[in-house]
Write a protein that holds these residues in place. Structure first.
Motif, PDB file in Angstrom:
ATOM      1  N   GLY A  52       1.006  -1.408   0.153  1.00 35.41           N
ATOM      2  CA  GLY A  52      -0.056  -0.065  -0.086  1.00 35.41           C
ATOM      3  C   GLY A  52       0.682   1.386  -0.011  1.00 35.41           C
ATOM      4  N   PHE A  53       1.961   1.145   0.069  1.00 40.50           N
ATOM      5  CA  PHE A  53       2.892   2.439  -0.049  1.00 40.50           C
ATOM      6  C   PHE A  53       3.757   2.710  -1.210  1.00 40.50           C
ATOM      7  N   LEU A  54       3.739   3.913  -1.606  1.00 39.07           N
ATOM      8  CA  LEU A  54       4.392   4.317  -3.100  1.00 39.07           C
ATOM      9  C   LEU A  54       6.149   4.148  -2.739  1.00 39.07           C
ATOM     10  N   VAL A  55       6.589   3.408  -3.370  1.00 42.74           N
ATOM     11  CA  VAL A  55       8.220   3.284  -3.026  1.00 42.74           C
ATOM     12  C   VAL A  55       9.261   3.518  -4.064  1.00 42.74           C
ATOM     13  N   GLU A 157       1.391   9.728   2.655  1.00 41.54           N
ATOM     14  CA  GLU A 157       0.697  10.686   3.915  1.00 41.54           C
ATOM     15  C   GLU A 157      -0.263  11.332   3.502  1.00 41.54           C
ATOM     16  N   THR A 158      -1.146  11.406   4.153  1.00 39.09           N
ATOM     17  CA  THR A 158      -2.531  12.419   3.949  1.00 39.09           C
ATOM     18  C   THR A 158      -2.288  13.775   4.334  1.00 39.09           C
ATOM     19  N   PRO A 159      -2.179  14.644   3.157  1.00 37.55           N
ATOM     20  CA  PRO A 159      -1.986  16.116   3.637  1.00 37.55           C
ATOM     21  C   PRO A 159      -3.137  16.651   4.605  1.00 37.55           C
ATOM     22  N   TYR A 173      12.229   8.003   6.219  1.00 39.91           N
ATOM     23  CA  TYR A 173      12.364   6.715   5.478  1.00 39.91           C
ATOM     24  C   TYR A 173      12.570   5.544   6.432  1.00 39.91           C
ATOM     25  N   TYR A 174      11.260   4.774   6.544  1.00 39.21           N
ATOM     26  CA  TYR A 174      11.258   3.763   7.434  1.00 39.21           C
ATOM     27  C   TYR A 174      11.583   2.427   6.426  1.00 39.21           C
ATOM     28  N   LEU A 182      13.431   0.818   1.703  1.00 40.78           N
ATOM     29  CA  LEU A 182      13.119   1.840   2.344  1.00 40.78           C
ATOM     30  C   LEU A 182      11.982   2.368   1.786  1.00 40.78           C
ATOM     31  N   VAL A 183      11.096   2.863   2.773  1.00 40.05           N
ATOM     32  CA  VAL A 183       9.633   3.369   2.344  1.00 40.05           C
ATOM     33  C   VAL A 183       9.690   4.917   2.833  1.00 40.05           C
ATOM     34  N   PRO A 184       9.489   5.866   1.923  1.00 42.68           N
ATOM     35  CA  PRO A 184       9.413   7.304   2.345  1.00 42.68           C
ATOM     36  C   PRO A 184       8.060   7.592   2.903  1.00 42.68           C
ATOM     37  N   VAL A 185       7.860   8.253   4.167  1.00 44.54           N
ATOM     38  CA  VAL A 185       6.442   8.450   4.915  1.00 44.54           C
ATOM     39  C   VAL A 185       6.650  10.103   5.113  1.00 44.54           C
TER      40      VAL A 185
END
Length: 310
Positions: A52-55, A157-159, A173-174, A182-185
């Motif tokens: 579900g994350f854009l990577v 992330e929701t703005p 970066y988790y 690495l996944v940026p949030v």
């Protein structure tokens, strides 16, 4: 002893088979600037989804080709490399051109089926990795699709729903839940006047605390990691951790690498931070646990999440 950092900030958080793809053993971190668009480039960054994350994913590419077209060729009509997901795998790229910083592409009608906004994000983030592309215009079989797009400030992330609110943003970066990528949030902070050090301190605290149990992300650092000191001097962020981190990462070379990269990517994403120097109990060490060189300040790592296509 867990890290205890107190902040007064209010947070808004809110197919067809492609070419054979194998994971490349990348023990040496590659330091680079943003993609310049030069034809001699042999890597490109493509954005896929995972859990579900854009990577961002770095793919090897044949030198001498056109980098933006190479990146798009990995998005359209092909499956993503495992373990990622490509929302554009059933969409055909009909035409593509770049003029005056605007990437113009025409795609097939399959683009309008399913998660259209996720497909749009894949395209926009992938193309704006290139310095000579600042905007993206999409049409669907000749019909314009919405307005021109620029690279979003927030990712995964929701703005803020309060469009009038002035904010600062930081990107942490988790690791993914398998602790391989690495996944940026991005987090939005209701304070537009934060200093570079305040932003960096907040981002580092978020990283060390981990993503929380509600996110499909992996924890990199142990609960007992101790942040002894943190400061920024001459665009270098100094991160001083206790020797307990050495013991926790001693037998996990891969985890040591992603731990170092996560800190470097998080801090150098903040304007005013160009490099990261790690300290162990106030001293410069050659490595944290013998696998990754941290003896000198480390610049931002451009080619993260490296996969090779062979």
């Amino acid at each position: 002893m867990a890290v205890l950092l107190i902040f007064s900030f209010v947070i808004l958080t809110g197919c067809k088979s492609g070419p054979g793809i194998t994971i490349e053993n990348n023990n040496n971190m590659v330091y680079n600037s943003r993609i310049s668009g030069a034809n001699e480039i042999d890597k490109v960054i493509v954005y896929y989804f995972k859990d579900g994350f854009l990577v961002p994913v770095t793919l090897t590419a044949e030198a001498g080709g056109e980098p933006a077209k190479t990146a798009l060729s990995n998005l359209f009509s092909f499956d993503a490399p495992k373990p990622f997901e490509n929302m554009l795998r059933e969409v055909r790229l009909i035409n593509f051109d770049v003029a005056d910083g605007l990437a113009v592409l025409d795609v097939s009608k399959e683009f309008l089926k399913g998660e259209v906004q996720l497909k749009k994000l894949q395209i926009v983030f992938t193309l704006t990795e290139f310095q000579d592309i600042t905007g993206v215009r999409i049409s669907v079989e000749g019909e314009p699709f919405e307005e021109d797009f620029e690279r979003p400030e927030l990712i995964n992330e929701t703005p803020s729903q309060d469009t009038a609110a002035e904010i600062s943003t930081v990107t942490v970066y988790y690791a993914d839940k398998d602790r391989n990528y690495l996944v940026p949030v991005t987090y939005a902070i209701k304070n537009p006047n934060l200093s570079t050090e305040e932003k960096a301190s907040y981002a580092l605290a978020r990283l060390l605390e981990g993503p929380g149990p509600d996110k499909k992300l992996g924890r990199i650092f142990p609960d007992n990691v101790t942040l002894k000191n943190f400061y920024i001097r001459d665009t270098i962020a100094y991160v001083d951790v206790g020797k307990d981190l050495l013991l926790d990462l001693l037998d996990e070379s891969h985890l040591e690498k992603i731990a170092v990269e996560s800190v470097v990517q998080t801090l150098t994403s903040i304007e005013g931070v160009e490099k990261v120097q790690f300290l162990i109990d106030g001293k410069v060490m050659g490595s944290i646990a013998g696998h990754v060189n941290i003896g000198e300040p480390i610049s931002r790592i451009h080619w993260i999440n490296l996969i090779s296509t062979e």
